[in-house]
Design an enzyme around this catalytic site. Structure first.
Site, PDB file in Angstrom:
ATOM      1  N   GLU A 122      -0.863   5.394  -7.632  1.00 58.28           N
ATOM      2  CA  GLU A 122      -0.366   6.281  -6.595  1.00 58.28           C
ATOM      3  C   GLU A 122       0.816   7.102  -7.104  1.00 58.28           C
ATOM      4  O   GLU A 122       1.773   6.539  -7.643  1.00 58.28           O
ATOM      5  CB  GLU A 122       0.070   5.405  -5.398  1.00 58.28           C
ATOM      6  CG  GLU A 122       0.039   6.108  -4.081  1.00 58.28           C
ATOM      7  CD  GLU A 122      -1.363   6.145  -3.456  1.00 58.28           C
ATOM      8  OE1 GLU A 122      -2.340   5.732  -4.119  1.00 58.28           O
ATOM      9  OE2 GLU A 122      -1.463   6.601  -2.307  1.00 58.28           O
ATOM     10  N   LYS A 163       0.878  -1.172   0.000  1.00 65.23           N
ATOM     11  CA  LYS A 163       0.000   0.000   0.000  1.00 65.23           C
ATOM     12  C   LYS A 163       0.911   1.217   0.000  1.00 65.23           C
ATOM     13  O   LYS A 163       1.593   1.494   0.990  1.00 65.23           O
ATOM     14  CB  LYS A 163      -0.914  -0.019   1.224  1.00 65.23           C
ATOM     15  CG  LYS A 163      -1.908   1.118   1.227  1.00 65.23           C
ATOM     16  CD  LYS A 163      -2.972   0.891   2.287  1.00 65.23           C
ATOM     17  CE  LYS A 163      -4.114   1.870   2.155  1.00 65.23           C
ATOM     18  NZ  LYS A 163      -3.720   3.259   2.380  1.00 65.23           N
TER      19      LYS A 163
END
Ligand code: IVH
Length: 700
Positions: free
Chosen positions: A184, A127
C-alpha cells in the site's frame, strides 16, 4: 436547481446550493478527467462552474469552506500507459464483527476439513487506507510499478514509485529472480496536514483525506510532483514469483520482505487462535489514533501458504483472507429529496439527495435508500434530519431519521408506482419461492423504457464489456434520443448508416471529423471481443464479470451456452443442471440465464449481433494441465480433500465439474461408498480413478 439570481439568495440557501454544486462538479471532473466518460455537455458543465463562481463571488464567506470540501476542478489525470499484472490483484471480502470473523475461520476449517483440535494459524495486520501498488523486481532490480487498476491491468507509475524514498530500487540479500511486491502506498497524517497547509498557502485546493492525497500524488504524470509529496509504502503481499520462495508462510514472507529492505508493518502478528485474532484486532483498534497513518480495519490471512493454495479464490477475493472493518462513521444531515433511478433491468432505486456532509473524511451528497420497504420501515421523510453512514468504499447509507427534528409538515414518502422514465407501470413481482413480493419494484416496459434501453446500451459499451472508446454514457444518451442507436446491433451499423445519411455525425454538437473517425475505429476494433466480455455485455441479470468468465470457460462458445440455456428454458432438467453444476452458479443465476435466452427478442438481438461480432473463446485456465477441458465427476467419500475443495481444484486446473455422469463425462473420481454414479460410469464406458490416482494425475 434554483435558477434565482445569486443576489436574491439567503446566505443559508447559497451555502446549500454551493456545496451541492461543488460536489456535482467534482463528480463531473472525475468522470471527465479520470474515467473519460463525461455525462454532461461542456456547455452544461460550464454553466455549473459559472453558477459556482457567481455564488463564491457573492458570498465570500464560502471561500474558507472551499478548503474542507472535495477538490473542485481537479487537475486532469492524464493518460498513463497500461501494465498487465502477471497475477491479478485481488480485493478482500469484509467482515464487521467478532462473530463474522469466527464464521470466516469456520468456513476455512470446513473447506480444509481441518479438525477443531488442530491449530490453524492466521496473520493479523492493519488494513492500510492508501492505494495498492505492485512493484516488479527482476534480479533484485526495480523494473515496473503499477497501480491496481481493474485488478488485471493497472497504470504504469514506475517513474513516480522510484521517487518514494522508502522503496528500494535494488533489493538486498537473496531475492527471487522475479518478484512482484505488493503493498500500500499511503501518506502519513503529519505529512498530509503539512501538504494541505502548503496547498493552502499556495492558494491551491487541499485534499479531502490522506488517501486522496496519496492517490493524487502517485497518479501524477510529472514525477517531480510525486517526488515533492511525502509518500510511504508497506509491503504485505506478492504477485508473480520466479525462483525459490523466500518462505512457506505469510508471516515468513513479510519477514523476508523486511530482510530485502522493504518497509513492512510492525503490527503484523501470527495468531494461533480465534481469540488471538480478536485480541490483536482490539490492540490495533486501540492504537489507531496514534499510529500516524490511516487504517480502516485489520486483515486476516491464513499463515500457511500451502493451505492458501488449497483454499484458492472465489470471484475476486481469496478464500484464505478477510478484512475486519472498523465500525462505520456516521453524520447527520438534511434529506433534501428522493430521486428514483431506473436501472438496466428496470429496477427502481431510491437515492437520497442530501445536504452535503463530511462523513469519515469524504463529502457525501447522495446515499442509498435501498428500496421501498426500507424507506417505509425507517419512515424516512423528505425534510427529515437523517443519520448517514459510510464504511470504507461502500455506498453511503441512510441509517435512520431523527424523529425529534422532523418538520411538522413532513409526510410519509409514497413510492411511485409508475416508472419515472417512461410512465409505465412499475410492479413488485412475487418471488416464486417465498410467495412474498420482491423487494424491488420494476418498470414493466422492458426495452421500450428509454431508461432501461439506454442503461443496457451503456452497459454494453462500458469498459468491462465491449469497451468502446468514445461511446460513453453521454454519447449513448444522445444517439438514443435521436434514434441512431436503440439496440446493441445499431452500434455496428452506425458507420454505414452515417455514410448514407445527410445529417452526418461529424456535424453533431460535441463531434468533429476526427472524433467520429476515432469512434468508428473503436467500434471496428470490437468486432472481435473475448467471449467473456461478450456474455457480460449482454446484461443478463445476476451475470457479472466473474460469472461471465465462468460461462465462457465452461461453454467455450455463445452457441453452446445458448443451446443449453434454450433447452433449459423448454424445461430441460439436464440442461439446467449443466448450468448449476458450474462453480458459483446457483439456481437464481441459472434462472436468469434461462429467462434471458427464453425471450425471443433477446435471441433475435443475439442473431443480429453475431452477424457483426465474433466472440473469441477464452484460453484454457491451465492449458498444460492433464485435466483441462475434461468433464470430471467426483463421487463417494473423498479422504484427502473436501468436495468443495475438489471442485475448486479441478476448476483451477481447467476441468469442468459435473454432478452427474453422462456420455459427455471424461473422468469419474470415486472414493469409498460410490454408488449409482459408478454404475453410470461403467455403462457409458467412462474412465474411473481413485482419489490417489487423481492426485498423481494432476501432479500434486
Ligand atoms: S492483502 C489477495 N493486506 O485492501 C489479497 N490488503 O480491500 C491482497 N489493503 O486492494 C490484499 N492493507 O489495497 C492486504 N495489510 C493488507 C492491506 C490490504 C490494505 C488494501 C489493498 C486491497 C484492499 C482490499
Amino acid at each position: 436547481m434554483s435558477k434565482r439570481l445569486v443576489d436574491q439568495l439567503l446566505p443559508m440557501e447559497a451555502h446549500i446550493e454551493w456545496r451541492t454544486l461543488a460536489d456535482e462538479i467534482a463528480a463531473h471532473d472525475i468522470r471527465y478527467h479520470q474515467k473519460d466518460a463525461p455525462s454532461i455537455s461542456d456547455a452544461a458543465y460550464d454553466a455549473l462552474r459559472q453558477r459556482y463562481d457567481a455564488l463564491l463571488a457573492a458570498f465570500p464567506e464560502l471561500q474558507k469552506e472551499a478548503t474542507t470540501i472535495a477538490r473542485v476542478g481537479a487537475k486532469p489525470s492524464e493518460k498513463f500507459s497500461k501494465v498487465r499484472h502477471a497475477v491479478p490483484m485481488l480485493s478482500l471480502a469484509n467482515t464487521f464483527s467478532d462473530e463474522e470473523v469466527g464464521e470466516f475461520v469456520d468456513r476455512v476449517r470446513r473447506f480444509l476439513d481441518w479438525p477443531d483440535s488442530q491449530e490453524l494459524a492466521f496473520t493479523a495486520e492493519p488494513k492500510i487506507d492508501g492505494l495498492s501498488c505492485s512493484i516488479r523486481y527482476e534480479n533484485g532490480v526495480m523494473k515496473v510499478a503499477a497501480t491496481r487498476g481493474d485488478g488485471e491491468e493497472g497504470e504504469d507509475v514506475t517513474a513516480n514509485v522510484r521517487t518514494i524514498r522508502s522503496i528500494p530500487h535494488q533489493l538486498q540479500g537473496h531475492a527471487p529472480d522475479v518478484i512482484e511486491i505488493r503493498g500500500e502506498v499511503y501518506m502519513a497524517t503529519e505529512d498530509f496536514l503539512a501538504l494541505n497547509a502548503r496547498q493552502e498557502a499556495e492558494g491551491k485546493p487541499p485534499f479531502a483525506n490522506p488517501r486522496n492525497a496519496a492517490a493524487g500524488s502517485l497518479r501524477q504524470l510529472d514525477p517531480n510532483i510525486t517526488a515533492s509529496r511525502p509518500l510511504k509504502f508497506f509491503a504485505y503481499a506478492w504477485g508473480q514469483i520466479e525462483g525459490p520462495m523466500p518462505s512457506d508462510t505469510q508471516s515468513g514472507m513479510v519477514l523476508a520482505f523486511a530482510a530485502m529492505g522493504l518497509p513492512t508493518n510492525a503490527l503484523t502478528r501470527r495468531c494461533a487462535s480465534l481469540s488471538d485474532m480478536i485480541a490483536h484486532y482490539r490492540l490495533i483498534e486501540e492504537n489507531r489514533p496514534t499510529l500516524g497513518y490511516d487504517i480502516d480495519g485489520v486483515v486476516y490471512k491464513v499463515d500457511d501458504l500451502a493451505l492458501q493454495q488449497r483454499l484458492g479464490f472465489i470471484a475476486r477475493s481469496p478464500r484464505w483472507a478477510t478484512a475486519r472493518k472498523f465500525p462505520a462513521e456516521q453524520a447527520r444531515t438534511l434529506l433534501l429529496g428522493i430521486d428514483i433511478q431506473v436501472g438496466r433491468t428496470g429496477a427502481l432505486t431510491p437515492v437520497a439527495k442530501l445536504h452535503p456532509v463530511t462523513v469519515g473524511g469524504v463529502v457525501v451528497s447522495n446515499a442509498t435508500l435501498h428500496n421501498e420497504d426500507e424507506i417505509a420501515r425507517k419512515d424516512v421523510r423528505i425534510g427529515d434530519t437523517v443519520i448517514v453512514q459510510r464504511a470504507g468504499d461502500v455506498i453511503p447509507q441512510i441509517v435512520s431519521a431523527v424523529v425529534e427534528k422532523r418538520p411538522a409538515d413532513a409526510k410519509p414518502y409514497v413510492f411511485p408506482h409508475l416508472c419515472p422514465a417512461c410512465g409505465s407501470h412499475a410492479v413488485r413481482e412475487t418471488d416464486p419461492k417465498t410467495g412474498e413480493p420482491e423487494a424491488v419494484r420494476r418498470c414493466t416496459a422492458g426495452l421500450i423504457c428509454p431508461a432501461q434501453a439506454t442503461e443496457r446500451l451503456k452497459h454494453f459499451a462500458s469498459r468491462n464489456a465491449f469497451d468502446i472508446e468514445g461511446l460513453g454514457d453521454k454519447q449513448i444518451e444522445g444517439f438514443y434520443a435521436d434514434g441512431l442507436i436503440t439496440r446493441p446491433r445499431d452500434i455496428f451499423t452506425l458507420e454505414e448508416r452515417d455514410a448514407h445519411s445527410l445529417k452526418k455525425l461529424k456535424d453533431r454538437e460535441g463531434f468533429g471529423a476526427l472524433s467520429v473517425k476515432k469512434l468508428f475505429d473503436a467500434i471496428s476494433e470490437r468486432k472481435s471481443v473475448t467471449l467473456n466480455r461478450f456474455i457480460f455485455a449482454l446484461g443478463i441479470r445476476h451475470v457479472g464479470e466473474t460469472t461471465a468468465k465462468q460461462l465462457a470457460r465452461h461453454f467455450g462458445s455463445i452457441e453452446r451456452l445458448r443451446e443449453v440455456a434454450v433447452k433449459a428454458s423448454e424445461d430441460g432438467e439436464a440442461a439446467k443442471a449443466e448450468l448449476t453444476d458450474i462453480d458459483g452458479i446457483g439456481p437464481i443465476v441459472a434462472g436468469s440465464i434461462v429467462d434471458f435466452f427464453g425471450e425471443t427478442h433477446n435471441l433475435e438481438e443475439l442473431d443480429a449481433l453475431m452477424t457483426h461480432v465474433t466472440p473469441e473463446p477464452l484460453q484454457a485456465v491451465a492449458a498444460a494441465s492433464p485435466v483441462s477441458g475434461k468433464t470430471v465427476v467426483f463421487t463417494g467419500s473423498l479422504e484427502r480433500m473436501t468436495r468443495e475443495e475438489a471442485k475448486a481444484m479441478a476448476e483451477r486446473l481447467g476441468a469442468k465439474v459435473s454432478g452427474s455422469v453422462s456420455k459427455k463425462t471424461d473422468l469419474v473420481v470415486a472414493g469409498p461408498g460410490a454408488g449409482s454414479k459408478l454404475e453410470d460410469a461403467r455403462k457409458h464406458g467412462v474412465e474411473v480413478i481413485t482419489e490417489d490416482e487423481w492426485f498423481e494425475r494432476v501432479g500434486k
